[in-house]
Enzyme design. Sequence first.
Site: not given
Ligand code: NAI
Length: 456
Positions: A111, A436, A263
Amino acid sequence: MRDIVIIGGGPGGYAAALYAHNYGLDVALVEKDTVGGTCLLRGCIPAKAWLHTAEVFHTVAHAETFGVIAEPPTVDWGAALARKRFVVDKLVGGLAGLLKQRKVDVIDGFGRLVDGGVEVTHEDGSTSMVEAKHTIIATGSVPRSIPGYDIDGHRIVSSDHALDWESMPGRVAIIGAGAIGAEFASLLGDMGSEVHLFEMLDQVVPGMEPQAARVLERALKGKGVTVRTGVGVSPPQIGDSGVVVPFGEDSVEVDVVLVAVGRAPATDGIGLEGTPVEVDRGFISVDPATMLTARPGTYAVGDVVAGAPQLAHAGFAEGIAAVTHIATGSTQPVNYSAIPLVVYTNPEVGAVGLTEQQAKDAGYEIEVTKHGMGGVGRAIIQDDTAGTVKLVAEKDGPLLGATVAGPGAGEMIHELMYAVGWEALPAEAAAFVHAHPTVSEAIGETLLAAAGTPLH
Ligand code: NAI
């Protein structure tokens, strides 16, 4: 002419489509793939299916502690993959059925925003036009990467590929210890892969309370995961036998690298150029009360929204907010201050509201209360006492935020969601009695302590 055309059938888009039924609105949903979006197809659901397999494995491996003698477990990866596919198919099939039942017209294709509605490009290259009074952009997000780490789906992969691995990887480097990186490190560590987790910032799950991050880091190390925080990686060398990941003066060789560094919004090519819609590095700015963009009649929800968490349940709430405004003209803003965030590692981490640092940065005078799980009966029964509860309250005022790390934290955080969302005073929340023995008693104990009247 339709009442609403939605671009994207993930949690934000499909929640909007389903909710619109409450108001008898005529809705078309344009989707280039299968309905379900990242969450159902390539995110929350398949990831949690893998994590559950890892949890079962962990339970069986530690059965002897509880007087149950079992053979040391092995992983039948094919069966786990089949189970994951069964769960995804069941939910996707259920969603497709629900959309049909609610008379949502699901249109296959890509879209693009145009005057008067959305132009759809179908798989065969033909186009068609969906005219509508309102448009909701819910196109989601795609994995990002870092320089040198071009995702090839083989040696360098994103979570999209990892969730479809046909066999368990032997040696893995995970770049990024956010939710995705931490969850994969936990599940692969539990099941016996050699895991190297790299995080640029100074703790795992950055943004979460450091106490909770320490509980998780210790648990990951206990699974044999090598955790390196405050460490960035240099571009890899890809060879026949594997991938060499350099960091500082050192390097490690692995079979595959999983890049989990965040992402990016999927807003390329959807016709935003030349419109009044405000876009910042791909993210769309909205009025948070209504989810309306700067273009009249055009809304945005889900992972594309600037400044909002990329969480499926935030997308649901944003879809509801947009449809409420379209249908009634009144607002039902998303309460972002009380959206729980759960990292489904073993142990889980759940958080809601402000962390101590965020509260300080926001200028609050605060009181912090912490409680471990070492003395909690149910946690001892489960041999799962590595956990912590942390509450942040305004001095002599309401709760501002809470974090739980430990067994069942992803479920337990919801009682604190209400307490934080309703701005309860610690003493008001502490007046309720926990059953508990439960792990949740750790929260009751922390609330009592926060109210100035600790029990144990
Ligand atoms: P994120 O933004 O949460 O974490 C990415 C991490 O990679 C950060 O801690 C950052 O400091 C690190 N990073 C970035 N560049 C780097 C480098 N060159 N070397 C080493 N570390 C580096 O992103 P993530 O885990 O990919 O998740 C994407 C999105 O999806 C987030 O918004 C997340 O909250 C969401 N998500 C949520 C979940 C949940 O609620 N359980 C599960 C999976 C994803």
